[in-house]
Enzyme design. Structure first.
Site, PDB file in Angstrom:
ATOM      1  N   THR A  51      95.694  28.013  34.103  1.00 44.11           N
ATOM      2  CA  THR A  51      96.192  29.355  34.315  1.00 44.11           C
ATOM      3  C   THR A  51      95.365  29.869  35.497  1.00 44.11           C
ATOM      4  O   THR A  51      94.447  29.095  36.109  1.00 44.11           O
ATOM      5  CB  THR A  51      96.092  30.429  33.564  1.00 44.11           C
ATOM      6  OG1 THR A  51      94.501  30.797  33.478  1.00 44.11           O
ATOM      7  CG2 THR A  51      96.476  29.871  32.092  1.00 44.11           C
ATOM      8  N   CYS A  52      95.622  31.025  36.138  1.00 41.16           N
ATOM      9  CA  CYS A  52      94.822  31.302  37.498  1.00 41.16           C
ATOM     10  C   CYS A  52      93.546  31.623  36.968  1.00 41.16           C
ATOM     11  O   CYS A  52      92.703  32.052  37.907  1.00 41.16           O
ATOM     12  CB  CYS A  52      95.605  32.517  38.327  1.00 41.16           C
ATOM     13  SG  CYS A  52      96.011  34.024  37.180  1.00 41.16           S
ATOM     14  N   ASN A  53      93.248  31.953  35.708  1.00 36.70           N
ATOM     15  CA  ASN A  53      91.783  32.278  35.368  1.00 36.70           C
ATOM     16  C   ASN A  53      90.875  30.989  34.785  1.00 36.70           C
ATOM     17  O   ASN A  53      89.863  31.374  34.305  1.00 36.70           O
ATOM     18  CB  ASN A  53      91.717  33.468  34.443  1.00 36.70           C
ATOM     19  CG  ASN A  53      91.942  34.905  35.140  1.00 36.70           C
ATOM     20  OD1 ASN A  53      91.639  34.722  36.496  1.00 36.70           O
ATOM     21  ND2 ASN A  53      92.555  35.635  34.547  1.00 36.70           N
ATOM     22  N   SER A 109      90.436  36.891  27.667  1.00 37.62           N
ATOM     23  CA  SER A 109      91.087  37.174  28.890  1.00 37.62           C
ATOM     24  C   SER A 109      90.427  38.282  29.810  1.00 37.62           C
ATOM     25  O   SER A 109      89.719  39.042  29.314  1.00 37.62           O
ATOM     26  CB  SER A 109      92.362  37.657  28.784  1.00 37.62           C
ATOM     27  OG  SER A 109      93.107  36.695  28.150  1.00 37.62           O
ATOM     28  N   GLN A 116     100.127  37.364  28.603  1.00 34.40           N
ATOM     29  CA  GLN A 116     100.556  36.272  29.242  1.00 34.40           C
ATOM     30  C   GLN A 116      99.811  34.990  28.572  1.00 34.40           C
ATOM     31  O   GLN A 116     100.584  33.993  28.553  1.00 34.40           O
ATOM     32  CB  GLN A 116      99.862  36.487  30.634  1.00 34.40           C
ATOM     33  CG  GLN A 116     101.014  36.336  31.683  1.00 34.40           C
ATOM     34  CD  GLN A 116     100.671  36.541  32.976  1.00 34.40           C
ATOM     35  OE1 GLN A 116      99.451  37.153  33.236  1.00 34.40           O
ATOM     36  NE2 GLN A 116     101.548  36.070  34.084  1.00 34.40           N
ATOM     37  N   GLN A 120     101.265  31.129  27.940  1.00 34.03           N
ATOM     38  CA  GLN A 120     100.634  30.098  28.652  1.00 34.03           C
ATOM     39  C   GLN A 120     100.294  28.899  27.767  1.00 34.03           C
ATOM     40  O   GLN A 120     100.341  27.751  27.913  1.00 34.03           O
ATOM     41  CB  GLN A 120      99.702  30.455  29.505  1.00 34.03           C
ATOM     42  CG  GLN A 120     100.021  31.346  30.829  1.00 34.03           C
ATOM     43  CD  GLN A 120      99.206  32.172  31.459  1.00 34.03           C
ATOM     44  OE1 GLN A 120      98.344  32.236  30.872  1.00 34.03           O
ATOM     45  NE2 GLN A 120      99.376  32.360  32.746  1.00 34.03           N
ATOM     46  N   GLY A 191     104.430  40.153  45.032  1.00 35.14           N
ATOM     47  CA  GLY A 191     104.407  39.091  43.985  1.00 35.14           C
ATOM     48  C   GLY A 191     104.311  39.952  42.620  1.00 35.14           C
ATOM     49  O   GLY A 191     104.833  41.046  42.459  1.00 35.14           O
TER      50      GLY A 191
HETATM   51  N1  NAP Z   1      99.835  38.301  38.460  1.00 33.66           N
HETATM   52  C1  NAP Z   1      98.905  38.950  37.817  1.00 33.66           C
HETATM   53  O1  NAP Z   1      99.086  39.288  36.916  1.00 33.66           O
HETATM   54  C2  NAP Z   1      97.719  39.207  38.598  1.00 33.66           C
HETATM   55  C3  NAP Z   1      96.589  40.039  37.839  1.00 33.66           C
HETATM   56  C4  NAP Z   1      95.419  40.100  38.601  1.00 33.66           C
HETATM   57  C5  NAP Z   1      95.233  39.844  39.755  1.00 33.66           C
HETATM   58  N2  NAP Z   1      96.126  38.967  40.561  1.00 33.66           N
HETATM   59  C6  NAP Z   1      95.700  38.496  41.706  1.00 33.66           C
HETATM   60  O2  NAP Z   1      96.581  39.155  42.638  1.00 33.66           O
HETATM   61  C7  NAP Z   1      97.014  38.540  43.784  1.00 33.66           C
HETATM   62  C8  NAP Z   1      98.632  38.218  43.714  1.00 33.66           C
HETATM   63  O3  NAP Z   1      98.922  37.501  42.736  1.00 33.66           O
HETATM   64  P1  NAP Z   1     100.327  37.366  42.078  1.00 33.66           P
HETATM   65  O4  NAP Z   1     100.426  36.768  40.910  1.00 33.66           O
HETATM   66  O5  NAP Z   1     101.270  38.868  42.563  1.00 33.66           O
HETATM   67  O6  NAP Z   1     100.910  36.235  43.295  1.00 33.66           O
HETATM   68  P2  NAP Z   1     102.407  35.809  43.522  1.00 33.66           P
HETATM   69  O7  NAP Z   1     103.324  36.471  42.917  1.00 33.66           O
HETATM   70  O8  NAP Z   1     102.413  34.361  43.927  1.00 33.66           O
HETATM   71  O9  NAP Z   1     102.596  36.617  45.013  1.00 33.66           O
HETATM   72  C9  NAP Z   1     101.733  36.291  46.162  1.00 33.66           C
HETATM   73  C10 NAP Z   1     102.034  37.519  47.178  1.00 33.66           C
HETATM   74  O10 NAP Z   1     101.205  36.987  48.443  1.00 33.66           O
HETATM   75  C11 NAP Z   1     102.032  37.091  49.550  1.00 33.66           C
HETATM   76  N3  NAP Z   1     101.192  36.305  50.332  1.00 33.66           N
HETATM   77  C12 NAP Z   1     100.880  34.863  50.231  1.00 33.66           C
HETATM   78  N4  NAP Z   1     100.256  34.501  51.083  1.00 33.66           N
HETATM   79  C13 NAP Z   1     100.163  35.395  52.182  1.00 33.66           C
HETATM   80  C14 NAP Z   1      99.523  35.484  53.403  1.00 33.66           C
HETATM   81  N5  NAP Z   1      98.798  34.293  53.764  1.00 33.66           N
HETATM   82  N6  NAP Z   1      99.555  36.470  54.047  1.00 33.66           N
HETATM   83  C15 NAP Z   1      99.943  37.704  53.371  1.00 33.66           C
HETATM   84  N7  NAP Z   1     100.574  37.752  52.293  1.00 33.66           N
HETATM   85  C16 NAP Z   1     100.720  36.459  51.999  1.00 33.66           C
HETATM   86  C17 NAP Z   1     103.358  36.721  48.996  1.00 33.66           C
HETATM   87  O11 NAP Z   1     104.050  37.370  50.134  1.00 33.66           O
HETATM   88  P3  NAP Z   1     104.749  36.407  51.225  1.00 33.66           P
HETATM   89  O12 NAP Z   1     105.340  35.211  50.556  1.00 33.66           O
HETATM   90  O13 NAP Z   1     105.885  37.457  51.951  1.00 33.66           O
HETATM   91  O14 NAP Z   1     103.802  36.281  52.175  1.00 33.66           O
HETATM   92  C18 NAP Z   1     103.508  37.693  47.882  1.00 33.66           C
HETATM   93  O15 NAP Z   1     103.826  39.058  48.191  1.00 33.66           O
HETATM   94  C19 NAP Z   1      96.257  37.113  43.600  1.00 33.66           C
HETATM   95  O16 NAP Z   1      95.056  36.963  44.115  1.00 33.66           O
HETATM   96  C20 NAP Z   1      96.036  37.181  41.915  1.00 33.66           C
HETATM   97  O17 NAP Z   1      94.592  36.396  41.633  1.00 33.66           O
HETATM   98  C21 NAP Z   1      97.256  38.757  39.675  1.00 33.66           C
END
Ligand code: NAP
Length: 423
Positions: A51-53, A109, A116, A120, A191
């Site tokens: 997973t991402c962690n 977690s 989640q 997973q 995202g």
């Molecule tokens: N999902 C969770 O529950 C969660 C919880 C805690 C932290 N996080 C962190 O939050 C971050 C986003 O996670 P996510 O799950 O939302 O990922 P995701 O669903 O894959 O979405 C990724 C986002 O990043 C953008 N992106 C990707 N590459 C980019 C770049 N080079 N420049 C600008 N924008 C870019 C994408 O938009 P475009 O394609 O339009 O660029 C999209 O909006 C990650 O670092 C993750 O570790 C996530």
């Protein structure tokens, strides 16, 4: 001596490794990873959880060689073996059960109790099953751990009241910014993480701008979740319009740089609050040194979520209590598995003897009506069962209590020694 099956776990997780380091340990194509572990290590069973962690390998076998596992892992991730030195954690048997129970319950977690991880883990064991890389030991372990995780969540409410990273980020902004309703709010990212923030903003009645590199993504995000779409380049050239900025992207570099924020501050006469949910960071930490800037990163937000959880419900302790009880039950079930191959074989062999002798007797008796045949058949079955089931149940009980020497003795008595060694 019958060889005891051992259960192992090797893992690299966010606990020891920052996410950008952790990412280097990912295994790529999972099917390929399964076949490599099967071919080049001593693991007889294997389950991968990624997973991402965390990246975790669960294995079962009569012997294990951590160096072989590291070697395969390193080759799959394109790493040098010494990369494992500061990052790998390694455990065996009961410690693995305890770890997996904490995982399914959400206790390990980043956000305690999050849902989640349970999904997973279910996916991991399902894919290992369909790849035939898991077997009796890991299937039993995972099925039971998933059941315990569900029980913990249902009976403690550890997940129910849990606040999402997104709503915590919004809550923290509210705590740090006066009159949030009057402020200009920007959300960068479209995202999953951004969606959590957007849902919370919408629920609390805040207007906000949404931006993503691809304008189509921001437009469809705004239609389904909310916000006003704004062109990405326009944002990058000027943050001065905004007072509160949420950032949640997977960009591998800083989008919110010291220079950009310095410029924004020069052009506006008020401060800014920036909340970076990204891991790795999308906001340069140096931004926090600028006066008028309040920056919070994902670790700080997750910590607040965790604190909030604990103080609000004190559920972690009751979850830990359930895990402690269930661990004993799980240990017994896993030990009992050791006796199963020989128990099965003894029953099978006895039944073969029964059928052979029964056929001989039936031939001697000549034509019998079906009712009588059935009486004799049932008689032989119940004699065999009555004789064999007591010692076999005793064997199971002893094995459950960790007394596996009896397996060797039974092996000798029934001539099964060779067979157990080879399983
Ligand atoms: N999902 C969770 O529950 C969660 C919880 C805690 C932290 N996080 C962190 O939050 C971050 C986003 O996670 P996510 O799950 O939302 O990922 P995701 O669903 O894959 O979405 C990724 C986002 O990043 C953008 N992106 C990707 N590459 C980019 C770049 N080079 N420049 C600008 N924008 C870019 C994408 O938009 P475009 O394609 O339009 O660029 C999209 O909006 C990650 O670092 C993750 O570790 C996530």
């Amino acid at each position: 001596m019958a060889m005891k099956q051992e259960i192992f776990n090797a893992r690299v997780t966010f606990r020891k490794s920052p996410i950008h380091v952790l990412e280097r340990f990912t295994l790529g194509d999972i099917e390929n990873a399964y076949s490599s572990f099967q071919k080049h290590t001593d693991l007889q069973e294997c389950v991968i959880l990624q997973t991402c962690n965390r990246v975790e390998i669960f294995g079962s076998g009569t012997k294990h060689d951590i160096d072989k596992i590291k070697k395969v892992w390193a080759s799959l991730s394109g790493l040098e073996e010494h990369a494992f030195q500061d990052n790998l954690e390694w455990s065996k048997d009961s410690d693995v059960y305890d770890h997996l129970l904490k995982l399914t319950s959400g206790l390990d977690s980043m956000v305690v109790g999050e849902e989640q991880i349970l999904g997973q883990i279910k996916n991991s064991i399902a894919s290992a099953r369909s790849n035939k890389s898991s077997g009796e030991h890991l299937n039993t372990l995972f099925d039971k751990a998933i059941r315990v995780g569900t029980r913990v969540r249902n009976s403690t409410g550890i997940s129910k009241g849990s606040i999402s990273i997104g709503s915590m980020a919004v809550k923290l902004a509210e705590e740090n910014v006066d009159d949030m309703k009057l402020k200009h709010i920007l959300l960068i990212g479209t995202g999953d993480a951004a969606a959590l923030v957007a849902k919370s903003l919408t629920k609390r009645g805040y207007q906000f701008s949404i931006t993503s590199r691809t304008i189509e993504r921001s437009t469809s995000f705004s239609k389904t979740i909310g916000g006003t779409p704004i062109d990405f380049n326009q944002i990058l050239s000027g943050f001065e319009k905004y007072d509160v900025v949420f950032v949640a992207t997977t960009a591998p570099y800083f989008l919110v740089t010291h220079e950009r924020i310095q410029k924004a501050l020069n052009e506006k006469n008020s401060g800014m609050m920036i909340l970076d949910l990204s891991n790795p960071r999308t906001v340069d930490e140096k931004v926090a040194e600028l006066s008028g800037i309040k920056l919070m990163n994902i670790d700080q937000i997750a910590e607040m979520v965790d604190k909030n959880m604990r103080s609000r419900m004190g559920q972690k302790t009751s979850a830990e209590q359930i895990i402690k009880e269930e661990l004993t039950v799980l240990e017994a079930s896993m030990k009992r598995l050791e006796a199963e191959p020989i128990v099965k074989d003894v029953f099978k062999n006895m039944d073969e003897i029964r059928i052979k002798e029964l056929e001989k007797a039936m031939n001697m008796l000549g034509d019998l009506d079906p009712d009588k045949k059935k009486i004799i058949d049932d008689l032989t079955k119940s004699v065999v069962e009555n004789i064999v089931s007591v010692p076999m149940n005793n064997l199971r009980k002893e094995t459950e209590q960790g007394n596996s020497e009896l397996i060797d003795t039974v092996g000798k008595l029934f001539n099964y020694k060779k067979k157990i060694d080879s399983t």
